[in-house]
Design an enzyme around this catalytic site. Structure first.
Site, short mmCIF file in Angstrom:
data_model
loop_
_atom_site.label_atom_id
_atom_site.label_comp_id
_atom_site.label_asym_id
_atom_site.label_seq_id
_atom_site.Cartn_x
_atom_site.Cartn_y
_atom_site.Cartn_z
N ASP A 347 -1.21 -0.26 -9.76
CA ASP A 347 0.02 -0.76 -9.45
C ASP A 347 0.83 -1.48 -10.52
O ASP A 347 -0.01 -1.90 -11.52
CB ASP A 347 0.05 -1.54 -8.34
CG ASP A 347 1.62 -1.96 -7.89
OD1 ASP A 347 2.32 -1.25 -7.99
OD2 ASP A 347 1.76 -3.38 -7.91
N ASP A 542 -1.26 -5.60 -5.92
CA ASP A 542 -0.97 -6.96 -5.25
C ASP A 542 -0.42 -7.01 -4.22
O ASP A 542 -0.04 -8.18 -3.62
CB ASP A 542 -0.41 -8.04 -6.74
CG ASP A 542 0.93 -7.53 -6.75
OD1 ASP A 542 1.25 -6.26 -6.77
OD2 ASP A 542 1.87 -8.30 -6.80
N ASP A 546 0.61 -2.02 -1.29
CA ASP A 546 -0.75 -1.46 -1.75
C ASP A 546 -1.99 -1.50 -1.04
O ASP A 546 -3.17 -0.94 -1.45
CB ASP A 546 -1.07 -2.33 -3.22
CG ASP A 546 -0.03 -2.39 -4.41
OD1 ASP A 546 0.63 -1.19 -4.50
OD2 ASP A 546 0.24 -3.34 -4.86
#
Length: 648
Positions: A347, A542, A546
């Protein structure tokens, strides 16, 4: 080991209390067994008169064995009831019963004691890193304020029907999907998209559950029931993805399924084959008691005590050493899994970047210097709570630029604001604000790679500030370290705009970067990667958004310092320091741990097989075998302890 089954464990608070109570009982049982075992050995060595009675010795060692033996035997029975007859619990139970049958009571107790100690150490290591998955549900709002009879009523989101109006105060998370009734409002959408920029929505546009109202209280017309909301769908994705994960098993479980029936059968054959031979050749001098003793000695020798202790301690050592470096593995199986990773998907926001805005550039007009531009914009924005405004004010103060008092501040959501500063009219906001006030802006300004705040003073263009998220200091180092570990397939998946994602990827030397993704888009990418059965994928993220991708990947890695609880609870590995460079450290820790564990396996099996052969031939006494077994376990434990030094 024994597990806690009290009903109160269904709640988080009582669950913690129950776990602590169960843990205390296990340690107390181990201490009692150890005390009775070593006291019995001491009484035997001292030739205490009262301890010569066979019945007393049996009762003494049974009392020593029960606290640690009963939980293992219970596990063995439960495994057998589920069709898994040959497991390590069964082997430990048979070995202990065999030891008691031939009168070697201390060895029977020691088998259970050392095995239970090893299991408890591993459970203790895992419990430090693992938290309840229930924390994922804590991000879902438990209440909603619904407007009924012109009054706000607090109810469960499940009780709100589509078509009703709800109110969400500033800073609150939207509990249900709906359409906006306010003219305009800003929302933090990071939980759903990972996008770092706040999003301004207008009347009639869709607002999704999980967003946070950032600048004002808003009202929404509910469009979907609670079960169909965006946040509920994300939670469902997590559950489905978790179910697709194959249950990880440590080597000893798989080994015991073959080893246990094999050595049990061999022990039986050691007794039966000579007996059958004696029927053919009566003069062979077969003595049933002697061969029964050999068979039981073989069975006791076959107990993989060194494996049962050293393997869990090897993983415990790896987990402990990694924890000191700020890397939490949620089980020894993930130390193994991370060594096979060949694809890493990141990410962007909060993982490779800081997740906070900073002023990157000041593009000022020819007749306005940079200091005056920053002073004008920061003075106008100083009363705003918008993240971009806060970043500008922070930047001006860091530069030592004094802020001037602003009067007659008028803010237009989605456009910007107007203020009177030192007798001059200052406009600060988006390009649309400049167009609305007919302020011409020059061509060639940056577009699409961050946030631009335009400024006009007394109706004339004064310049613009370029704000953007920034890379974490160690992000480039993290990518280089992964490439040095021969991991070349590195990708970025993000909810940010494609232009922003591409820019960051280019700076990091990553060629595959995908933006504009919702959580299900990230899941689709992971599923596509998983279509190659040989590929092993780690996802690093995080945010709540996600969590599904973390659960679906072979190894999910969460940024724990600033990451969301949902990501941390769903992930298999948590980086407490929020440093992406720790990923390479985690992989090295896994590889070093696996190397040490396999060294222990080869050592234990090699010595064990040699002694088993000698025992079957009657060339090894039980105590010689016990000494060899304890010695191997000691060497294996020392080898495992090396991990505390070599993992750096």
């Amino acid at each position: 080991m024994a597990h806690c089954h009290c009903n109160h464990c269904e709640t988080h608070h009582h669950g913690d209390a129950c776990a602590k109570a169960g843990n205390w009982k296990e340690w107390a049982g181990l201490a009692l067994s150890a005390a009775l075992l070593f006291a019995g050995i001491g009484l035997t060595a001292a030739d205490a008169a009262f301890f010569r009675a066979e019945g007393l010795r049996l009762a003494w060692y049974l009392a020593a064995c029960l606290p640690v033996g009963l939980p293992v035997m219970k596990e063995a029975w439960e495994e057998i009831a589920h069709g898994d007859v040959f497991n390590e619990f069964t082997l430990m139970s048979i070995a202990t019963v065999g030891a008691f049958c031939i009168g070697e009571y201390p060895e029977g107790v020691a088998v259970m004691l050392f095995y239970s100690l090893g299991e408890l150490f591993q459970e203790k290591a895992v419990s430090r890193a693992r938290h309840s998955i229930r924390a994922l549900l804590d991000v879902r709002p438990e209440t909603a304020t619904v407007i009924r009879d012109a009054q706000g009523v607090t109810v469960s989101p499940r009780e709100v029907r589509p078509g009703e109006v709800i109110e969400v105060k500033t800073g609150e998370r939207v509990p249900l999907d709906g359409t906006l009734l306010n003219d305009a409002a800003a929302f933090n959408t990071a939980a759903l998209t990972g996008e770092s920029l706040p999003r301004t929505l207008r009347k009639g546009e869709d607002v999704l559950a999980g967003m946070i109202a950032t600048d004002k209280a808003v009202r929404l017309t509910v469009s979907k029931p609670f079960e169909d909301s965006a946040l509920s769908r994300i939670l469902a994705l997590v559950q489905e993805a978790s179910e697709r994960k194959a249950p990880a098993e440590l080597f000893i479980r798989k080994f015991a399924r073959v080893y246990t029936p094999a050595v049990t059968g061999l022990a039986v054959l050691i007794v039966l084959v000579p007996w059958l031979w004696s029927l053919v050749l009566p003069s062979s001098g077969y003595v049933f008691g002697d061969w029964l003793y050999r068979g039981l000695v073989f069975l006791v020798l076959s107990c993989p005590c060194a494996l049962a202790v050293s393997i869990p301690l090897g993983y415990f050592g790896g987990i402990g050493a990694a924890s000191r470096l700020g890397i939490l593995f949620k089980g020894g199986n993930y130390l193994d899994a991370i060594t096979r990773i060949d694809t890493i998907v990141f990410d962007k926001t909060g993982t490779l970047t800081q997740g906070a805005f900073e002023v990157q550039d000041c593009l000022h007009a020819d007749d306005v210097d940079e200091t005056r531009l920053l002073q004008a914009v920061a003075s106008a924005e100083q009363g705003s709570t918008h993240p971009i405004a806060k970043a500008i004010v922070r930047h001006a103060r860091q530069r030592g630029i004094p802020l001037l008092p602003a009067a007659e501040v008028r803010e237009t959501a989605g456009y910007g604001l107007e203020a009177s500063i030192g007798g001059q009219t200052v406009l600060a906001g988006s390009r649309r604000l400049m167009e609305q006030r007919h302020v011409p802006c020059p061509d060639g300004l940056p577009n699409g790679e961050g946030a631009l705040v335009f400024c006009a003073i007394n109706g004339r263009y004064a310049g613009c500030l370029c704000l953007a998220d920034t890379l974490k200091a160690d992000a480039p180092q993290a990518i280089r370290a992964l490439q040095a570990l021969n991991i070349q397939n590195i990708r970025i998946l993000s909810g940010d705009k494609q232009e922003i994602v591409t820019t960051f990827a280019r700076r990091l030397g990553i060629t595959q970067a995908y933006g504009d993704l919702l959580p299900d888009g990230k899941v689709e990418h992971i599923e596509q990667l998983r279509q190659d059965p040989a590929r092993r994928i780690a996802f690093v993220g995080d945010g709540i958004n996600d969590a599904p991708a973390l659960a679906l990947s072979h190894v999910g890695i969460a940024m724990g310092g600033l990451g969301s609880d949902a990501a941390i609870e769903t992930a298999d590995v948590v980086l407490q320091t929020d440093q992406p460079s720790k990923i390479a450290t985690a992989i090295r820790a896994g590889r070093q741990t696996r190397r040490v564990v396999w060294q222990n396996i080869v050592l234990a099996l090699g010595v064990k097989l040699a002694v088993l052969v000698l025992g079957a031939c009657g060339l090894a006494s039980l105590w010689a075998a016990v000494f060899a077994d304890v010695g191997v376990a000691f060497l294996a434990i020392l080898n495992a302890m090396r991990l505390q030094r070599i993992i750096k």
